[in-house]
Design a protein around this motif. Structure first.
Motif, PDB file in Angstrom:
ATOM      1  N   TYR A  32       0.838  -1.199   0.000  1.00 28.21           N
ATOM      2  CA  TYR A  32       0.000   0.000   0.000  1.00 28.21           C
ATOM      3  C   TYR A  32       0.880   1.258   0.000  1.00 28.21           C
ATOM      4  O   TYR A  32       0.877   2.053   0.942  1.00 28.21           O
ATOM      5  CB  TYR A  32      -0.934  -0.007   1.199  1.00 28.21           C
ATOM      6  CG  TYR A  32      -2.086  -0.974   1.044  1.00 28.21           C
ATOM      7  CD1 TYR A  32      -1.883  -2.347   1.113  1.00 28.21           C
ATOM      8  CD2 TYR A  32      -3.382  -0.507   0.824  1.00 28.21           C
ATOM      9  CE1 TYR A  32      -2.931  -3.228   0.962  1.00 28.21           C
ATOM     10  CE2 TYR A  32      -4.436  -1.378   0.674  1.00 28.21           C
ATOM     11  CZ  TYR A  32      -4.209  -2.746   0.745  1.00 28.21           C
ATOM     12  OH  TYR A  32      -5.258  -3.614   0.599  1.00 28.21           O
ATOM     13  N   LEU A  33       1.613   1.427  -1.115  1.00 33.99           N
ATOM     14  CA  LEU A  33       2.638   2.448  -1.180  1.00 33.99           C
ATOM     15  C   LEU A  33       2.567   3.142  -2.544  1.00 33.99           C
ATOM     16  O   LEU A  33       2.520   2.476  -3.577  1.00 33.99           O
ATOM     17  CB  LEU A  33       4.016   1.800  -0.976  1.00 33.99           C
ATOM     18  CG  LEU A  33       5.293   2.619  -0.772  1.00 33.99           C
ATOM     19  CD1 LEU A  33       5.806   3.248  -2.072  1.00 33.99           C
ATOM     20  CD2 LEU A  33       5.116   3.711   0.285  1.00 33.99           C
ATOM     21  N   ASN A  34       2.540   4.466  -2.497  1.00 34.53           N
ATOM     22  CA  ASN A  34       2.529   5.273  -3.711  1.00 34.53           C
ATOM     23  C   ASN A  34       3.740   6.198  -3.727  1.00 34.53           C
ATOM     24  O   ASN A  34       4.257   6.578  -2.678  1.00 34.53           O
ATOM     25  CB  ASN A  34       1.246   6.120  -3.771  1.00 34.53           C
ATOM     26  CG  ASN A  34      -0.008   5.293  -3.693  1.00 34.53           C
ATOM     27  OD1 ASN A  34      -0.167   4.312  -4.422  1.00 34.53           O
ATOM     28  ND2 ASN A  34      -0.918   5.684  -2.803  1.00 34.53           N
ATOM     29  N   TRP A  35       4.157   6.581  -4.934  1.00 37.25           N
ATOM     30  CA  TRP A  35       5.247   7.540  -5.127  1.00 37.25           C
ATOM     31  C   TRP A  35       4.748   8.733  -5.936  1.00 37.25           C
ATOM     32  O   TRP A  35       4.007   8.555  -6.909  1.00 37.25           O
ATOM     33  CB  TRP A  35       6.413   6.911  -5.882  1.00 37.25           C
ATOM     34  CG  TRP A  35       7.218   5.900  -5.131  1.00 37.25           C
ATOM     35  CD1 TRP A  35       7.104   4.544  -5.177  1.00 37.25           C
ATOM     36  CD2 TRP A  35       8.292   6.182  -4.225  1.00 37.25           C
ATOM     37  NE1 TRP A  35       8.044   3.948  -4.353  1.00 37.25           N
ATOM     38  CE2 TRP A  35       8.797   4.929  -3.763  1.00 37.25           C
ATOM     39  CE3 TRP A  35       8.910   7.350  -3.763  1.00 37.25           C
ATOM     40  CZ2 TRP A  35       9.860   4.827  -2.860  1.00 37.25           C
ATOM     41  CZ3 TRP A  35       9.959   7.242  -2.872  1.00 37.25           C
ATOM     42  CH2 TRP A  35      10.429   5.992  -2.422  1.00 37.25           C
ATOM     43  N   TYR A  36       5.199   9.918  -5.544  1.00 33.20           N
ATOM     44  CA  TYR A  36       4.822  11.151  -6.223  1.00 33.20           C
ATOM     45  C   TYR A  36       6.072  11.970  -6.529  1.00 33.20           C
ATOM     46  O   TYR A  36       7.073  11.906  -5.803  1.00 33.20           O
ATOM     47  CB  TYR A  36       3.890  11.998  -5.340  1.00 33.20           C
ATOM     48  CG  TYR A  36       2.620  11.293  -4.949  1.00 33.20           C
ATOM     49  CD1 TYR A  36       2.574  10.504  -3.801  1.00 33.20           C
ATOM     50  CD2 TYR A  36       1.470  11.414  -5.712  1.00 33.20           C
ATOM     51  CE1 TYR A  36       1.419   9.842  -3.440  1.00 33.20           C
ATOM     52  CE2 TYR A  36       0.300  10.758  -5.353  1.00 33.20           C
ATOM     53  CZ  TYR A  36       0.279   9.975  -4.213  1.00 33.20           C
ATOM     54  OH  TYR A  36      -0.870   9.323  -3.865  1.00 33.20           O
ATOM     55  N   GLN A  37       5.951  12.776  -7.589  1.00 32.25           N
ATOM     56  CA  GLN A  37       6.986  13.740  -7.956  1.00 32.25           C
ATOM     57  C   GLN A  37       6.394  15.138  -7.803  1.00 32.25           C
ATOM     58  O   GLN A  37       5.271  15.386  -8.236  1.00 32.25           O
ATOM     59  CB  GLN A  37       7.396  13.521  -9.417  1.00 32.25           C
ATOM     60  CG  GLN A  37       8.398  14.529  -9.952  1.00 32.25           C
ATOM     61  CD  GLN A  37       8.479  14.471 -11.482  1.00 32.25           C
ATOM     62  OE1 GLN A  37       7.537  14.828 -12.188  1.00 32.25           O
ATOM     63  NE2 GLN A  37       9.620  14.019 -11.992  1.00 32.25           N
ATOM     64  N   GLN A  38       7.162  16.039  -7.191  1.00 29.61           N
ATOM     65  CA  GLN A  38       6.693  17.412  -7.066  1.00 29.61           C
ATOM     66  C   GLN A  38       7.781  18.377  -7.522  1.00 29.61           C
ATOM     67  O   GLN A  38       8.923  18.287  -7.076  1.00 29.61           O
ATOM     68  CB  GLN A  38       6.286  17.745  -5.624  1.00 29.61           C
ATOM     69  CG  GLN A  38       5.655  19.122  -5.487  1.00 29.61           C
ATOM     70  CD  GLN A  38       5.203  19.437  -4.074  1.00 29.61           C
ATOM     71  OE1 GLN A  38       5.800  18.994  -3.097  1.00 29.61           O
ATOM     72  NE2 GLN A  38       4.131  20.216  -3.947  1.00 29.61           N
ATOM     73  N   LYS A  39       7.385  19.304  -8.399  1.00 29.56           N
ATOM     74  CA  LYS A  39       8.278  20.367  -8.843  1.00 29.56           C
ATOM     75  C   LYS A  39       7.895  21.655  -8.133  1.00 29.56           C
ATOM     76  O   LYS A  39       6.752  21.806  -7.692  1.00 29.56           O
ATOM     77  CB  LYS A  39       8.216  20.504 -10.358  1.00 29.56           C
ATOM     78  CG  LYS A  39       8.731  19.235 -11.058  1.00 29.56           C
ATOM     79  CD  LYS A  39       8.726  19.362 -12.554  1.00 29.56           C
ATOM     80  CE  LYS A  39       9.258  18.071 -13.173  1.00 29.56           C
ATOM     81  NZ  LYS A  39       9.257  18.107 -14.649  1.00 29.56           N
ATOM     82  N   PRO A  40       8.847  22.592  -7.991  1.00 29.42           N
ATOM     83  CA  PRO A  40       8.581  23.824  -7.232  1.00 29.42           C
ATOM     84  C   PRO A  40       7.345  24.557  -7.726  1.00 29.42           C
ATOM     85  O   PRO A  40       7.161  24.758  -8.930  1.00 29.42           O
ATOM     86  CB  PRO A  40       9.852  24.641  -7.469  1.00 29.42           C
ATOM     87  CG  PRO A  40      10.914  23.629  -7.703  1.00 29.42           C
ATOM     88  CD  PRO A  40      10.233  22.515  -8.463  1.00 29.42           C
ATOM     89  N   GLY A  41       6.485  24.927  -6.790  1.00 28.11           N
ATOM     90  CA  GLY A  41       5.287  25.681  -7.115  1.00 28.11           C
ATOM     91  C   GLY A  41       4.167  24.867  -7.729  1.00 28.11           C
ATOM     92  O   GLY A  41       3.155  25.440  -8.150  1.00 28.11           O
ATOM     93  N   LYS A  42       4.330  23.559  -7.787  1.00 28.71           N
ATOM     94  CA  LYS A  42       3.318  22.697  -8.408  1.00 28.71           C
ATOM     95  C   LYS A  42       2.799  21.670  -7.408  1.00 28.71           C
ATOM     96  O   LYS A  42       3.417  21.411  -6.379  1.00 28.71           O
ATOM     97  CB  LYS A  42       3.913  21.953  -9.615  1.00 28.71           C
ATOM     98  CG  LYS A  42       4.457  22.853 -10.699  1.00 28.71           C
ATOM     99  CD  LYS A  42       3.358  23.562 -11.431  1.00 28.71           C
ATOM    100  CE  LYS A  42       3.893  24.307 -12.641  1.00 28.71           C
ATOM    101  NZ  LYS A  42       2.814  25.043 -13.345  1.00 28.71           N
ATOM    102  N   ALA A  43       1.665  21.081  -7.741  1.00 33.30           N
ATOM    103  CA  ALA A  43       1.146  19.975  -6.940  1.00 33.30           C
ATOM    104  C   ALA A  43       1.946  18.705  -7.233  1.00 33.30           C
ATOM    105  O   ALA A  43       2.553  18.575  -8.293  1.00 33.30           O
ATOM    106  CB  ALA A  43      -0.325  19.735  -7.274  1.00 33.30           C
ATOM    107  N   PRO A  44       1.951  17.782  -6.300  1.00 29.54           N
ATOM    108  CA  PRO A  44       2.577  16.483  -6.588  1.00 29.54           C
ATOM    109  C   PRO A  44       1.865  15.780  -7.741  1.00 29.54           C
ATOM    110  O   PRO A  44       0.667  15.990  -7.974  1.00 29.54           O
ATOM    111  CB  PRO A  44       2.385  15.708  -5.274  1.00 29.54           C
ATOM    112  CG  PRO A  44       2.257  16.759  -4.229  1.00 29.54           C
ATOM    113  CD  PRO A  44       1.514  17.879  -4.910  1.00 29.54           C
ATOM    114  N   ASN A  45       2.623  14.946  -8.451  1.00 30.29           N
ATOM    115  CA  ASN A  45       2.061  14.113  -9.516  1.00 30.29           C
ATOM    116  C   ASN A  45       2.313  12.650  -9.192  1.00 30.29           C
ATOM    117  O   ASN A  45       3.424  12.275  -8.797  1.00 30.29           O
ATOM    118  CB  ASN A  45       2.711  14.436 -10.868  1.00 30.29           C
ATOM    119  CG  ASN A  45       2.206  15.731 -11.460  1.00 30.29           C
ATOM    120  OD1 ASN A  45       1.017  16.031 -11.421  1.00 30.29           O
ATOM    121  ND2 ASN A  45       3.113  16.528 -11.996  1.00 30.29           N
ATOM    122  N   LEU A  46       1.304  11.831  -9.388  1.00 29.84           N
ATOM    123  CA  LEU A  46       1.426  10.400  -9.125  1.00 29.84           C
ATOM    124  C   LEU A  46       2.358   9.759 -10.150  1.00 29.84           C
ATOM    125  O   LEU A  46       2.212   9.960 -11.357  1.00 29.84           O
ATOM    126  CB  LEU A  46       0.036   9.749  -9.201  1.00 29.84           C
ATOM    127  CG  LEU A  46      -0.024   8.239  -9.028  1.00 29.84           C
ATOM    128  CD1 LEU A  46       0.409   7.829  -7.617  1.00 29.84           C
ATOM    129  CD2 LEU A  46      -1.444   7.738  -9.319  1.00 29.84           C
TER     130      LEU A  46
END
Lengths: 107, 121
Positions: A32-46
């Motif tokens: 039950y584990l997810n990974w996200y990427q977040q760039k400055p000033g943006k919401a996380p992306n799955l």
């Protein structure tokens, strides 16, 4: 709450490098584990869900593995657009909790 | 393509109630298969799940905030809202609304752009 520990907290890498980020849970969370990427000033992306499933539209250079308490996110060949902060999240037990992030910077 | 957009005051006074609305387009909040939720991010606490609402109206809250949080849905307008009472400076954060997919690890597959809320007099 289940604690999620990521390491390293930051890393420097070059374009083309293979990068591995580790996430450790304070108790077993199966997959039950997810990974996200977040760039400055943006919401996380799955990026990855259920520990190892690639979300639609995410490049195949991203992969996830692990089960139980230890998980990894691997970027096979780092691209310029991959410089960002990466977060893991467990949803095995409520409340869902996130790691504190791993910042991937340009070497 | 699902889109979410947060709206609400960017400044709230201590002890007052923070109120935000999320407008959803490209998908119906009254259809099953997804939760609709709120997540916040601050330098001190990182990413923190606040709570979620399902299409049947059932709600799930972070126990650390449960006594102060209400999430509700306005299905005719395809919106859902967050109310957080008795705020203090520690509630200053970037607030995201989001969609969580039912099943497995319940990934958050769509996020709003986020709205910064500052608690200050």
């Amino acid at each position: 709450d289940i604690q999620m520990t990521q390491f390293p907290s930051s890393l420097s890498a070059s374009v083309g490098d293979r990068v591995t980020i580790t996430c450790r849970a304070s108790q077993s969370i199966t997959t039950y584990l997810n990974w996200y990427q977040q760039k400055p000033g943006k919401a996380p992306n799955l990026l990855i869900y259920d520990a190892s499933n690639l979300h639609g539209g995410v490049p195949s250079r991203f992969s996830g593995s692990g089960s139980g308490t230890e998980f990894t996110l691997t970027i096979a060949s780092l691209q310029p657009e991959d410089f960002a902060t990466y977060y893991c999240q467990q949803t095995y037990r409520s409340p869902p909790t996130f790691g504190r992030g791993t910042k991937v910077e340009i070497k | 393509q699902v889109q979410l957009q947060e709206s609400g005051p960017g400044l709230v006074k201590p002890s007052e109630t923070l109120s935000l609305t999320c407008t959803v387009s490209g998908g119906s909040i009254s259809r099953g298969g997804y939760y609709w939720g709120w997540i916040r991010q601050s330098p001190g606490k990182g990413l923190e799940w606040i709570g979620s609402i399902y299409y049947d109206g059932s709600t799930f809250y972070n126990p650390s905030l449960q006594s102060r949080v209400t999430i509700s849905a306005d299905t005719p307008n395809n919106q859902f809202s967050l109310k957080l009472s008795s705020v203090s400076a520690t509630d200053t954060a970037l607030y995201f609304c989001a969609r969580l997919r039912v099943g497995g690890a319940m990934p958050t597959d769509y996020w709003g752009q986020g709205t910064l809320v500052t608690v200050s007099s």
